[in-house]
Design an enzyme around this catalytic site. Structure first.
Site, short mmCIF file in Angstrom:
data_model
loop_
_atom_site.label_atom_id
_atom_site.label_comp_id
_atom_site.label_asym_id
_atom_site.label_seq_id
_atom_site.Cartn_x
_atom_site.Cartn_y
_atom_site.Cartn_z
N ILE A 162 -8.52 5.30 4.38
CA ILE A 162 -8.53 5.99 2.56
C ILE A 162 -9.40 7.03 2.47
O ILE A 162 -10.71 7.85 3.07
CB ILE A 162 -10.36 4.23 2.16
CG1 ILE A 162 -9.36 3.18 2.74
CG2 ILE A 162 -10.21 5.04 1.19
CD1 ILE A 162 -7.87 2.44 2.09
N GLU A 362 1.38 6.50 -0.19
CA GLU A 362 1.55 5.21 -1.63
C GLU A 362 2.76 5.34 -1.23
O GLU A 362 4.00 6.04 -2.34
CB GLU A 362 1.01 6.92 -2.48
CG GLU A 362 -0.80 6.55 -2.68
CD GLU A 362 -1.28 8.04 -3.58
OE1 GLU A 362 -0.21 7.36 -4.82
OE2 GLU A 362 -1.95 8.70 -3.02
#
Length: 383
Positions: A162, A362
């Site tokens: 993250i 992503e």
């Protein structure tokens, strides 16, 4: 190096964005980023207000102190940020596209008023919790779970990889519920929430990467993003961020080409600059072609976004093609610099290792390839 004179197609306002961000990165980031990379640090708290004052945080959103810039301006900003370092562009992408965007698009009026102005100014930093330790490309199987307890929600689970996690004031966390996947706005000071930083990385070292742990995190009903249920929520955020990536990596590739070209003009072997040898010129020519083709792809997708026609598989095309092109350019640049290419005296190895992370975060290459395969055949290979 803009052989096709592509930047001539930018408007005066877009060129102002380009020049402003390039100047900021050159003054405030480039002199220091090799040291940050070597030490494995990123001064998020120092840079966030500066980036906010330039209007770069959530710049493609409107209202709440956001700049309301068009898609091309946002892309150009990402390009110039990543020409300095992927970690810098990642910070801006996560703040604007992954943390601010879901609040802006799906949040309540109260959530927007509480967080968006502070995040746009850089006073508050956000992060996005979707990927889990054993759940990456298949977010539908996430294990983080939220259950109702009276008028409250109780969240339990873990997220990993993250960006901004351990410096964030707020996390947008996606969790399974009996109603489907929901998004939660989780202030970082909520009891049971923790975000230890991940160390010993050899890529994106000038970036804060963390785990998120939710241990009986109690949230009120007002913490739920009311405007979306299901995977549409997090996937739409990823589309926003991927658009920034496909522009950003053009900057990383350009920086590698610039370094290789400058080196080839001055490095002498056999009595003359290596840039005068045919094999070196061939490498430089192909690198320039790759950078320009990636830039054309980014510019075309920005035009589609501005007209409201951009589709997810087109974003996958851009992310897949442009990241691969940037990696190939970085690797070729490293060969031109020889042994000097593996030192932090030049930006090439830093960009090269960063791009290895950009390749898989992503959406891995495989995910984007299968997305294009489905668009071509109409057949879903994921399940």
């Amino acid at each position: 190096m803009d052989l096709l004179d592509i930047d001539a197609r930018l408007s005066d306002e877009q060129r102002l964005v380009r020049d402003t961000v390039r100047s900021y990165a050159g003054d405030r980031v480039l002199p220091r980023v090799a040291g940050w990379f070597e030490e494995g640090v990123f001064p998020a708290r120092e840079l966030a207000p500066e980036l906010g004052s330039l209007g770069l945080l959530g710049m493609h959103l409107t209202g709440y102190g956001c700049a309301g810039a068009d898609a091309t301006s946002y892309g150009v900003a990402c390009r110039e940020l990543e020409a300095a370092d992927s970690g810098l562009r990642s910070f801006v992408s996560v703040q604007g596209s992954l943390a601010m965007f879901p609040i802006w698009r799906y949040g309540s009026a109260e959530q927007k008023a509480e967080w968006l102005p502070r995040m746009a100014s850089g006073e508050a930093i956000g992060c996005f919790g979707l990927t889990e330790p054993d759940r990456g490309s298949d977010p539908s199987s996430m294990r983080t779970y939220a259950k109702r307890d009276g008028s409250d929600w109780i969240l339990n689970g873990a997220k990993m990889w993250i960006t901004n996690g351990s410096v964030a004031d707020v996390a947008v966390v996606w969790a399974r519920t009996d109603e489907g996947i929901r998004g939660f706005v989780v202030p970082a000071d909520t009891p049971g929430f923790s975000a230890p930083e991940i160390h010993r990385k050899l890529s994106l070292r000038a970036s804060v990467t963390s785990s998120l742990y939710l241990d009986d995190v109690r949230l009120p009903e007002s913490a739920v993003l009311p405007g979306v249920t299901g995977l549409k929520g997090p996937l739409s955020c990823l589309s926003e961020a991927r658009f920034g990536i496909l522009w950003g990596v053009v900057g990383a590739a350009r920086a590698c080409l610039e370094a290789a070209l400058g080196y080839a003009r001055t490095r002498e072997q056999f009595g003359r600059p290596i840039g005068g040898f045919q094999l070196t010129q061939e490498k430089l020519a192909w690198m320039a072609v790759a950078v320009q083709q990636a830039q054309l792809t980014a510019l075309h997708l920005a035009a589609l976004k501005e007209s409201g026609e951009l589709k997810p598989h087109q974003i996958s095309f851009g992310k897949l093609a442009n990241v691969r092109a940037a990696i190939d350019v970085a690797r070729q640049a490293r060969t031109i610099l020889g042994a000097n290419g593996v030192t932090l005296e030049y930006p090439v190895i830093r960009h090269m290792t960063n791009l290895e992370s950009v390749l898989t975060y992503e959406g891995t290459e495989e995910v984007h390839l299968l997305t294009l395969g489905k668009a071509l055949t109409g057949l879903d290979a994921f399940r």
